[in-house]
Structure formats: C-alpha cells, structure tokens
Design a protein around this motif. Structure first.
Motif, PDB file in Angstrom:
ATOM      1  N   VAL A   1      -9.201   1.772   2.380  1.00  0.00           N
ATOM      2  CA  VAL A   1      -8.788   0.776   1.544  1.00  0.00           C
ATOM      3  C   VAL A   1      -9.671   0.188   0.528  1.00  0.00           C
ATOM      4  O   VAL A   1     -10.789   0.062   0.830  1.00  0.00           O
ATOM      5  CB  VAL A   1      -8.547  -0.636   2.564  1.00  0.00           C
ATOM      6  CG1 VAL A   1      -7.763  -1.671   1.924  1.00  0.00           C
ATOM      7  CG2 VAL A   1      -7.551   0.007   3.821  1.00  0.00           C
ATOM      8  N   THR A  21      -2.099   2.972  -4.507  1.00  0.00           N
ATOM      9  CA  THR A  21      -1.710   1.724  -3.962  1.00  0.00           C
ATOM     10  C   THR A  21      -0.763   1.133  -5.195  1.00  0.00           C
ATOM     11  O   THR A  21      -1.394   0.737  -6.093  1.00  0.00           O
ATOM     12  CB  THR A  21      -3.001   0.642  -3.581  1.00  0.00           C
ATOM     13  OG1 THR A  21      -3.912   1.291  -2.996  1.00  0.00           O
ATOM     14  CG2 THR A  21      -2.085  -0.679  -2.922  1.00  0.00           C
ATOM     15  N   ALA A  43       0.855  -1.123  -0.006  1.00  0.00           N
ATOM     16  CA  ALA A  43       0.141  -0.136  -0.003  1.00  0.00           C
ATOM     17  C   ALA A  43       1.074   1.263   0.015  1.00  0.00           C
ATOM     18  O   ALA A  43       1.864   1.270   0.813  1.00  0.00           O
ATOM     19  CB  ALA A  43      -0.918   0.084   1.383  1.00  0.00           C
ATOM     20  N   LEU A  93      -2.802  -4.417   5.588  1.00  0.00           N
ATOM     21  CA  LEU A  93      -3.610  -4.107   4.407  1.00  0.00           C
ATOM     22  C   LEU A  93      -3.885  -5.496   3.795  1.00  0.00           C
ATOM     23  O   LEU A  93      -5.220  -5.789   3.270  1.00  0.00           O
ATOM     24  CB  LEU A  93      -2.826  -3.612   3.268  1.00  0.00           C
ATOM     25  CG  LEU A  93      -3.231  -3.237   1.938  1.00  0.00           C
ATOM     26  CD1 LEU A  93      -4.425  -2.167   2.255  1.00  0.00           C
ATOM     27  CD2 LEU A  93      -2.274  -2.972   0.919  1.00  0.00           C
ATOM     28  N   SER A 128       0.036   3.309   1.516  1.00  0.00           N
ATOM     29  CA  SER A 128      -0.317   3.563   2.983  1.00  0.00           C
ATOM     30  C   SER A 128       0.786   3.415   3.858  1.00  0.00           C
ATOM     31  O   SER A 128       1.233   4.024   4.815  1.00  0.00           O
ATOM     32  CB  SER A 128      -1.581   2.819   3.563  1.00  0.00           C
ATOM     33  OG  SER A 128      -1.309   1.479   3.332  1.00  0.00           O
ATOM     34  N   GLN A 175      -7.812  -6.646   3.075  1.00  0.00           N
ATOM     35  CA  GLN A 175      -8.423  -7.026   1.612  1.00  0.00           C
ATOM     36  C   GLN A 175      -8.878  -8.507   1.858  1.00  0.00           C
ATOM     37  O   GLN A 175      -9.718  -9.074   1.020  1.00  0.00           O
ATOM     38  CB  GLN A 175      -7.371  -6.930   1.022  1.00  0.00           C
ATOM     39  CG  GLN A 175      -7.034  -5.486   0.502  1.00  0.00           C
ATOM     40  CD  GLN A 175      -5.647  -5.183  -0.413  1.00  0.00           C
ATOM     41  OE1 GLN A 175      -4.672  -6.262  -0.539  1.00  0.00           O
ATOM     42  NE2 GLN A 175      -5.581  -4.139  -1.136  1.00  0.00           N
ATOM     43  N   LEU A 198      -3.756   4.739   2.065  1.00  0.00           N
ATOM     44  CA  LEU A 198      -4.398   3.433   2.054  1.00  0.00           C
ATOM     45  C   LEU A 198      -5.567   3.272   1.176  1.00  0.00           C
ATOM     46  O   LEU A 198      -5.949   2.231   1.001  1.00  0.00           O
ATOM     47  CB  LEU A 198      -4.844   3.055   3.575  1.00  0.00           C
ATOM     48  CG  LEU A 198      -3.851   2.425   4.435  1.00  0.00           C
ATOM     49  CD1 LEU A 198      -4.636   2.545   5.876  1.00  0.00           C
ATOM     50  CD2 LEU A 198      -3.580   1.122   4.162  1.00  0.00           C
ATOM     51  N   SER A 199      -6.082   4.292   0.568  1.00  0.00           N
ATOM     52  CA  SER A 199      -6.937   4.095  -0.321  1.00  0.00           C
ATOM     53  C   SER A 199      -6.327   3.989  -1.773  1.00  0.00           C
ATOM     54  O   SER A 199      -5.446   4.352  -2.141  1.00  0.00           O
ATOM     55  CB  SER A 199      -7.860   5.314  -0.376  1.00  0.00           C
ATOM     56  OG  SER A 199      -6.966   6.581  -0.672  1.00  0.00           O
TER      57      SER A 199
END
Length: 512
Positions: free
Chosen positions: A156, A450, A10, A120, A12, A124, A17-18
């Motif tokens: 995420v 990401t 990520a 992450l 992130s 997921q 994180l998006s």
C-alpha cells in the motif's frame, strides 16, 4: 470468501494494493535486538519473556480449537513463551467490530481483514503497522513462503503493511456436477464446455425432479465461461467483478468498452446464457437464487459453478447425507500450458494494529506458524486425530476431523505450505499446484496501480444501477437482445466517461 470505498478504490480490489515502488526505508525497531528463532532460544536454554497475543479472526470458533492452541502453546514454552487469546467474530458483526476496535485503539496484536471491509482506507489512515522492518528482522519464514510478486502486488503506497494469506495466484473457476448421475447415464468424464452443456441436457431429459443448472444469482452465468477462453478477458472491477461492460483483454494495459467493441466472446456468452434459460436448463428463478451450492447439496440442482479448485469435503458430506450414494465431482477447462495474466493480489490478510503492544512478538509468532510442523498444527489440527499427512503436500482427514475446521486462510495461509486433501481428483490437485506457482503467470502490466475514483464517483453509482437493472438479467439469460440495446442507449455515455478517466490514469501509471 470472506473476501469501503471512499474517494480511492485500490486496484488491489482490482489488481494490486501498491501504488509506488517499494519504500527503501525501515521502521524503527522498538525492541532494539533481533529476535532469535524458537530453535535458537531452545539451544541457548532460554526463552523470551512471557507474552499473551490478542488475535481477532472471522467466523465461528472450531470445536477443538482450544486443544490445538494448548498444543501450540506447549511447543512455544521455553522459547517464544506465547499465550494465544483468540476471539472469533461472527461474519454478520465483523465489519462493525473491526472498525470499532481499530478506531478505539483496543490493543489487539493480530487482526484478519480483507478488502470487503474497507481495508485500504484503514491502512491509509494509519490503523495498521508498517511491517517491512519487522519482517526483515523477525519474519524470514513469512517472507520466504510468499513469492516476491505477491509481496510487491500487495503493498500500500509502496509499503508492506499487510501479510497476504492467499495461496492461489489466479481466481479458480470451475463447476461442481453430480458425478454419480454422470456415471449413471454412462457419460464420459467431462473435459470440454460443450460436454458440460450436453450433460446438463441429459439431466433435463432423464432427471425430471432435478433442475439441471444454477449459477450464482444469475450474475456470473455469462461470465464464468470467459475465464477459460484464451484471450485473458477479465472485468475491470471498479463496478464489480461480475460485469464485463469494462474489461481487460490480454495484457496491454488498455481498458475496453463493450459498447465499442461488441467483443464476440462476451456477446456469445450472453446468447449462451439466454439459450440455457429458455431451454429450461438454468434454474427458472435464477435471479432469486441466493446459494446454488446449497441447492446442489440438497439434491435439487445437478450443476453449479465453483470458485474453488477442489470439492469441499463438507459439501460432499452434506450431499451424501441428503442423497445417499450421490457425489460431487469437480470440472474445469483451464489450459495449464498457456500463461494467464495475474496481478498476484490477495483478498485476505493478517495485520498488526498500530495499537498493539506486542508487535515484535506478533511477527515472531507468525514466523513460528510459518514453519512446516507448526503450520500443520494450526492449519489442520492434532495429527492422528484431526488429520494424517500424505507425503509433504497432502493430507487426509482423521476420525476427529469434524472437530477442527480448516481455516489457515484467516491467519497463516501461504502457497508454500498449504496441503491438498487426498480425496481430491487428479485434476483438482494439478490445478491447485499450477495456481500456486508464480512462474505459471504473466504479471499484469498494471499491477501496482491504484485507481482514484473521485472524478467518476457519480458515474460509478449510475453504472451500478445499470448493472442491477440490465447487466445481471442479461448474464443470467432472463433478458434478450432488446434489453442489451436498451442498456446501451442509457449506459453508454456513463461507461465511456468511466473508461476515459481510468485509461488516463492507467497510461500515466505506465509512463512512470
């Protein structure tokens, strides 16, 4: 602090994180009714059905934690009616414990987690509950205590699955120095990097039993200074936060390659590190030093780096115990008048496991804990014993402060309510407040990206080897220009392939 990688890394870990725009849909609310606030239930003369929340936090249980929990439960009696069953897991066991707990579906209701633990991948994989609908219905205080930039940056796949606990929007950089020795030798308060180096030379000359400087394992000796430069140079941390072979500069979405640019600020920092080492300013075994801060508190080193905005009171107490009359002083060279680039990415999070049977109540409790008087209790302990308020945003330790360690970062931390210790310098207070104001920062144009590392997984493994073999010794100053040339001859093709792939992904992201 506190703060893996399979196929996807990520941004992130990097920036955010998006990966997509926020999802507009809401999760189904299994309770069917909106939760009243604790004040509303109290006014109505009724409370919610009793519930016990199982919570997993990192580290060691503070001495007076049970006393603080008892007070919290007393305050919630008749309204939220929550009991708290909190388990502390030692750091050494934490990663495995988190994996086993989530994989087995054990019914914890709240769990601390961070990116170092493969967070992450867990999200997921569906181990943590999406929180948007729960926060909309039960978490108004949780939401308002964090700016929108922070919520956006820590999604995420476009969804809120984690509550960020970070209070600062820019990684703190500074130095801890022996303030008593500065005063002893008549050195004025240090305000520039050149003055810091001059002080280190004073220590070398006058304190024969003291090593002037030690920087964390040598890996950040060359890099720490870059964060004070005006160019907003920062690593692209697919290969770690302490490398500058691949780096961002400014806020143009470009990934720069040191072998192509020979960036002056970076090359000069390598030379500076070499100079400090050869002149005997840096610790002679800097590559083997595991904890330079511990050496400082033992009275063996005069200057080290700091990734906090403040002087830790425990470190101060340890130094004074080991060296009566000694004191730590915080030094930093940030220009608070110019905007830094921030991704608003958090390192620590609190999450609701999918297996929880009390999802609504867990968010209701966190919302309760995000109200000022309740936050103060859980963050600082019993007022009058562990701490005393100093206005709305500061506190001082009470006589029983040692019994309740500070750890809001593990479950309730937020930039709106964290107080600052009253024993901090004006500089530390100013920097802390500056770092918590989202308006002081320019949002990174790649926030939300990401990186997919699958196409370059082998190259990243090779790069990590080169970093250990060449980059760290260069950063520490134990290697010279010849080592840089050798690193370039071996690593340049690998770095170029990584740069090309990451830039392709960054460009595609920006086009969207």
């Amino acid at each position: 602090m506190k703060a893996g990688k399979a196929g996807v890394i990520a941004l992130s870990t990097i920036l955010s994180l998006s990966v997509l725009a926020a999802c507009g849909g809401k999760e189904e609310n299994t309770s069917g009714t909106a939760a009243p606030t604790s004040k509303e239930t109290a006014a109505a003369g009724k409370g919610l059905a009793p519930a016990t929340l199982k919570i997993m936090l990192p580290g060691t249980k503070p001495t007076d934690f049970d006393e603080v929990l008892a007070e919290a439960e007393k305050r919630m009696a008749g309204t939220l009616n929550v009991k708290l069953n909190v388990t502390f897991v030692p750091w050494a066991d934490l990663k495995q414990k988190l994996q086993l707990t989530l994989a087995s579906g054990e019914d914890y209701d709240l769990i601390w987690d961070n990116m170092d633990n493969g967070l992450l991948t867990k999200v997921q994989s569906g181990f943590y509950e999406p929180l948007e609908a729960l926060l909309d219905q039960y978490g108004p205080n949780i939401k308002k205590n964090r700016p929108q930039e922070q919520w956006d940056a820590n999604k995420v796949n476009g969804k809120i699955s984690l509550i960020p606990l970070e209070t600062d929007f820019y990684k703190s950089r500074g130095y801890l120095i022996r303030g008593d020795l500065r005063e002893k030798y008549g050195v004025a308060p240090i305000k520039t990097y050149d003055e810091l180096i001059a002080f280190s030379k004073t220590l070398k000359e006058k304190e024969k039993d003291l090593i002037p400087m030690a920087i964390n394992g040598g890996s950040t000796a060359a890099i720490h200074k870059l964060f004070f430069e005006p160019g907003n140079i920062r690593p692209v941390p697919v290969a770690g936060m302490n490398q500058v072979l691949l780096y961002f500069k400014g806020n143009d979405g470009k990934i720069y390659n040191l072998f192509e640019t020979n960036e002056a600020a970076i090359m000069d920092s390598f030379k500076l590190s070499r100079k400090l080492y050869t002149e005997g300013i840096m610790h002679p075994d800097i590559m083997g030093v595991k904890s330079p801060r511990e050496l400082v508190t033992q009275g063996k080193v005069g200057i080290t780096h700091s990734d906090d905005w403040t002087v830790n009171s425990a470190n101060q107490a340890t130094l004074q115990k080991n060296v009566p009359g000694a004191k730590l002083e915080y030094v930093s060279f940030f220009d608070m008048t110019s905007k830094k680039v921030s991704s608003f990415t958090a390192g620590n999070f609190i999450a609701v496991p999918k297996a929880s049977k009390n999802k609504e109540r867990a968010i209701q409790f966190l919302d309760w804990a995000n109200q000022k008087e309740n936050f103060d209790l859980l963050a600082y302990g019993i007022q009058g014993k562990h701490w005393e308020p100093m206005g709305d945003d500061k506190y001082k330790n009470g006589s029983g402060a040692a019994g309740y360690g500070w750890f809001p970062w593990a479950w309730i931390g937020n930039p709106a309510m964290d107080r600052i210790s009253s024993d901090q310098s004006d500089l530390s207070v100013s920097l802390t407040k500056w770092s918590r104001n989202a308006a002081n920062f320019e949002k990174d144009v790649l926030t939300g990206l990401t990186f997919d590392i699958t196409p370059i997984a082998n190259e990243l493994a090779q790069l990590n080897t080169f970093i250990e073999q060449y980059h760290k010794p260069l950063s520490a100053g134990v290697a010279d220009d010849k080592v840089f040339a050798e690193m370039q001859s071996k690593a340049e093709p690998v770095v170029k392939k990584i740069q090309t792939e990451l830039q392709k992904q960054a460009d595609a992201f920006r086009k969207k």
